[in-house]
Design a protein around this motif. Sequence first.
Motif, PDB file in Angstrom:
ATOM      1  N   GLU A  98       0.824  -1.198   0.000  1.00 51.09           N
ATOM      2  CA  GLU A  98       0.000   0.000   0.000  1.00 51.09           C
ATOM      3  C   GLU A  98       0.870   1.265   0.000  1.00 51.09           C
ATOM      4  N   VAL A  99       1.947   1.239   0.756  1.00 48.95           N
ATOM      5  CA  VAL A  99       2.862   2.388   0.804  1.00 48.95           C
ATOM      6  C   VAL A  99       3.550   2.566  -0.549  1.00 48.95           C
ATOM      7  N   VAL A 100       3.945   1.467  -1.169  1.00 53.24           N
ATOM      8  CA  VAL A 100       4.591   1.543  -2.483  1.00 53.24           C
ATOM      9  C   VAL A 100       3.641   2.191  -3.492  1.00 53.24           C
ATOM     10  N   LEU A 101       2.401   1.730  -3.526  1.00 53.78           N
ATOM     11  CA  LEU A 101       1.416   2.281  -4.462  1.00 53.78           C
ATOM     12  C   LEU A 101       1.142   3.756  -4.164  1.00 53.78           C
ATOM     13  N   ALA A 102       0.931   4.100  -2.906  1.00 56.30           N
ATOM     14  CA  ALA A 102       0.655   5.489  -2.541  1.00 56.30           C
ATOM     15  C   ALA A 102       1.846   6.394  -2.881  1.00 56.30           C
ATOM     16  N   SER A 103       3.057   5.891  -2.698  1.00 59.28           N
ATOM     17  CA  SER A 103       4.262   6.667  -3.014  1.00 59.28           C
ATOM     18  C   SER A 103       4.368   6.913  -4.513  1.00 59.28           C
ATOM     19  N   ALA A 104       4.076   5.894  -5.292  1.00 57.99           N
ATOM     20  CA  ALA A 104       4.118   6.046  -6.752  1.00 57.99           C
ATOM     21  C   ALA A 104       3.072   7.052  -7.220  1.00 57.99           C
ATOM     22  N   GLU A 105       1.882   6.955  -6.664  1.00 55.45           N
ATOM     23  CA  GLU A 105       0.826   7.895  -7.035  1.00 55.45           C
ATOM     24  C   GLU A 105       1.188   9.324  -6.618  1.00 55.45           C
ATOM     25  N   ALA A 106       1.740   9.483  -5.416  1.00 53.89           N
ATOM     26  CA  ALA A 106       2.136  10.819  -4.941  1.00 53.89           C
ATOM     27  C   ALA A 106       3.255  11.411  -5.790  1.00 53.89           C
ATOM     28  N   ALA A 107       4.087  10.536  -6.362  1.00 49.12           N
ATOM     29  CA  ALA A 107       5.183  10.991  -7.222  1.00 49.12           C
ATOM     30  C   ALA A 107       4.705  11.297  -8.638  1.00 49.12           C
ATOM     31  N   GLY A 108       3.411  11.066  -8.904  1.00 46.39           N
ATOM     32  CA  GLY A 108       2.847  11.398 -10.205  1.00 46.39           C
ATOM     33  C   GLY A 108       3.009  10.332 -11.267  1.00 46.39           C
ATOM     34  N   VAL A 109       3.307   9.101 -10.867  1.00 44.77           N
ATOM     35  CA  VAL A 109       3.431   8.008 -11.837  1.00 44.77           C
ATOM     36  C   VAL A 109       2.025   7.586 -12.251  1.00 44.77           C
ATOM     37  N   ALA A 110       1.756   7.624 -13.552  1.00 50.12           N
ATOM     38  CA  ALA A 110       0.447   7.235 -14.070  1.00 50.12           C
ATOM     39  C   ALA A 110       0.298   5.715 -14.054  1.00 50.12           C
ATOM     40  N   ASP A 111      -0.811   5.241 -13.563  1.00 51.01           N
ATOM     41  CA  ASP A 111      -1.150   3.819 -13.529  1.00 51.01           C
ATOM     42  C   ASP A 111      -0.010   2.957 -12.982  1.00 51.01           C
ATOM     43  N   PRO A 112       0.495   3.256 -11.779  1.00 52.70           N
ATOM     44  CA  PRO A 112       1.633   2.492 -11.264  1.00 52.70           C
ATOM     45  C   PRO A 112       1.309   1.039 -10.958  1.00 52.70           C
ATOM     46  N   LYS A 113       0.056   0.737 -10.622  1.00 55.94           N
ATOM     47  CA  LYS A 113      -0.294  -0.638 -10.244  1.00 55.94           C
ATOM     48  C   LYS A 113       0.015  -1.621 -11.370  1.00 55.94           C
ATOM     49  N   THR A 114      -0.188  -1.200 -12.604  1.00 62.23           N
ATOM     50  CA  THR A 114       0.100  -2.068 -13.744  1.00 62.23           C
ATOM     51  C   THR A 114       1.570  -2.481 -13.752  1.00 62.23           C
ATOM     52  N   ILE A 115       2.457  -1.537 -13.505  1.00 63.39           N
ATOM     53  CA  ILE A 115       3.896  -1.848 -13.492  1.00 63.39           C
ATOM     54  C   ILE A 115       4.259  -2.644 -12.253  1.00 63.39           C
ATOM     55  N   LEU A 116       3.738  -2.246 -11.096  1.00 61.19           N
ATOM     56  CA  LEU A 116       4.060  -2.934  -9.844  1.00 61.19           C
ATOM     57  C   LEU A 116       3.680  -4.414  -9.894  1.00 61.19           C
TER      58      LEU A 116
END
Length: 191
Positions: A98-116
């Motif tokens: 959850e922290v990884v996803l929230a960090s990616a979103e806060a950093a402005g990465v579009a659709d990070p879940k797909t890559i993660l």
Amino acid sequence: MEATFFFDPACPWTWRTSRWLVGVAPERGVDVQWRAFSLSILNGDNVPEQYRPMMAASSRALRLVEALRADRRTADIAAFYAELGARTHDAGEPLTDEVVLASAEAAGVADPKTILDDASWDEQVRESHEAALAAAGPDIGSPVLTLAGVERGLHGPILGTVPERDEALTIFDAVVPLLRSPSFFEVKRGR
């Protein structure tokens, strides 16, 4: 000068070293590149049960690091790692999916879940990890620091705290000649 910082986001020692490097980079004209170093790969199955969720989250984060690197998105990697480190190491919280996803979103990465969730990036993580081992190994961990045009890298420097500006610059000015010296092998002090 270009420096490459190979890191595992789960490691608090690595986090402190990264903040040191980020702090000195503008003053010493350093362009920091970010690469994956996997403590999960390094340790294999030899990870205590209580750390396995954190190592799994770190592995997912490293997929994003290598995907962003493939797109030459260095600033996005730096922003992602800054968010992740602030939410974990600075806040005293464990690294989770959850922290990884929230960090990616806060950093402005579009659709990070797909890559993660994309295990096809695991090979690039392994290649990056092996490049760090080739540069500074064997018998090393995270982080590894290399300089462009220099054959060998270093594990570390390992810092107990993020030093203030003057000390940070002094450490950097001491580390660079060691990195450039083909004769240098190791300096270590007990914790």
